[in-house]
Design a protein around this motif. Structure first.
Motif, PDB file in Angstrom:
ATOM      1  N   UNK A   1     -42.371  11.499 104.569  1.00 43.65           N
ATOM      2  CA  UNK A   1     -41.163  11.432 105.380  1.00 43.65           C
ATOM      3  C   UNK A   1     -40.032  10.654 104.725  1.00 43.65           C
ATOM      4  N   UNK A   2     -40.277  10.086 103.551  1.00 47.52           N
ATOM      5  CA  UNK A   2     -39.233   9.312 102.885  1.00 47.52           C
ATOM      6  C   UNK A   2     -39.024   9.856 101.477  1.00 47.52           C
ATOM      7  N   UNK A   3     -37.802   9.721 101.010  1.00 45.72           N
ATOM      8  CA  UNK A   3     -37.436  10.171  99.679  1.00 45.72           C
ATOM      9  C   UNK A   3     -37.158   8.937  98.825  1.00 45.72           C
ATOM     10  N   UNK A   4     -37.774   8.892  97.653  1.00 47.70           N
ATOM     11  CA  UNK A   4     -37.536   7.795  96.729  1.00 47.70           C
ATOM     12  C   UNK A   4     -36.852   8.354  95.490  1.00 47.70           C
ATOM     13  N   UNK A   5     -35.770   7.712  95.115  1.00 48.68           N
ATOM     14  CA  UNK A   5     -35.077   8.063  93.881  1.00 48.68           C
ATOM     15  C   UNK A   5     -35.061   6.810  93.015  1.00 48.68           C
ATOM     16  N   UNK A   6     -35.557   6.940  91.802  1.00 49.47           N
ATOM     17  CA  UNK A   6     -35.518   5.822  90.867  1.00 49.47           C
ATOM     18  C   UNK A   6     -34.856   6.300  89.582  1.00 49.47           C
ATOM     19  N   UNK A   7     -34.085   5.405  88.989  1.00 44.62           N
ATOM     20  CA  UNK A   7     -33.432   5.744  87.729  1.00 44.62           C
ATOM     21  C   UNK A   7     -33.595   4.568  86.772  1.00 44.62           C
ATOM     22  N   UNK A   8     -33.603   4.880  85.500  1.00 46.28           N
ATOM     23  CA  UNK A   8     -33.707   3.846  84.479  1.00 46.28           C
ATOM     24  C   UNK A   8     -32.903   4.285  83.265  1.00 46.28           C
TER      25      UNK A   8
END
Length: 105
Positions: free
Chosen positions: A92-99
């Motif tokens: 139910x949740x969206x995770x966006x990670x960037x590096x």
């Protein structure tokens, strides 16, 4: 600040590498959006509500990463990678990670 997915910036030699910087965002999608997305899945078409949430999460992650880079004296970030995941009960949740690598050009 210059942000790029490439490892070099043409015509702009890197003077100093300052290290890896990251940005993370976890955002929930509400029940109403889930219902509408389910209808889109059934009938076909794009889910504008989910696309908006995804863009918001990506933009927030990039801003967070940029702020961290600025705090250590960078004026650019090279080699940016953006990852998307669903997490939580029922995804139910969206995770966006960037590096990326903070640099001074």
């Amino acid at each position: 600040m210059l942000l790029t997915t490439t490892s070099v910036i043409e015509g702009q030699p890197v003077r100093e590498y300052l290290g890896v910087v990251t940005g993370e965002t976890i955002i929930g999608a509400n029940v109403f959006k889930d219902f509408l997305a389910g209808m889109r899945d059934f009938f076909g078409g794009r889910s504008g509500s989910y696309e908006k949430v995804l863009r918001e999460a990506k933009d927030t992650s990039l801003r967070e990463m940029e702020e961290r880079a600025r705090n250590i004296g960078a004026n650019a970030i090279v080699g940016i990678d953006i990852d998307y995941e669903t997490i939580g009960e029922g995804n139910s949740m969206i995770m966006v990670s960037c590096s990326g690598t903070a640099v001074r050009i």
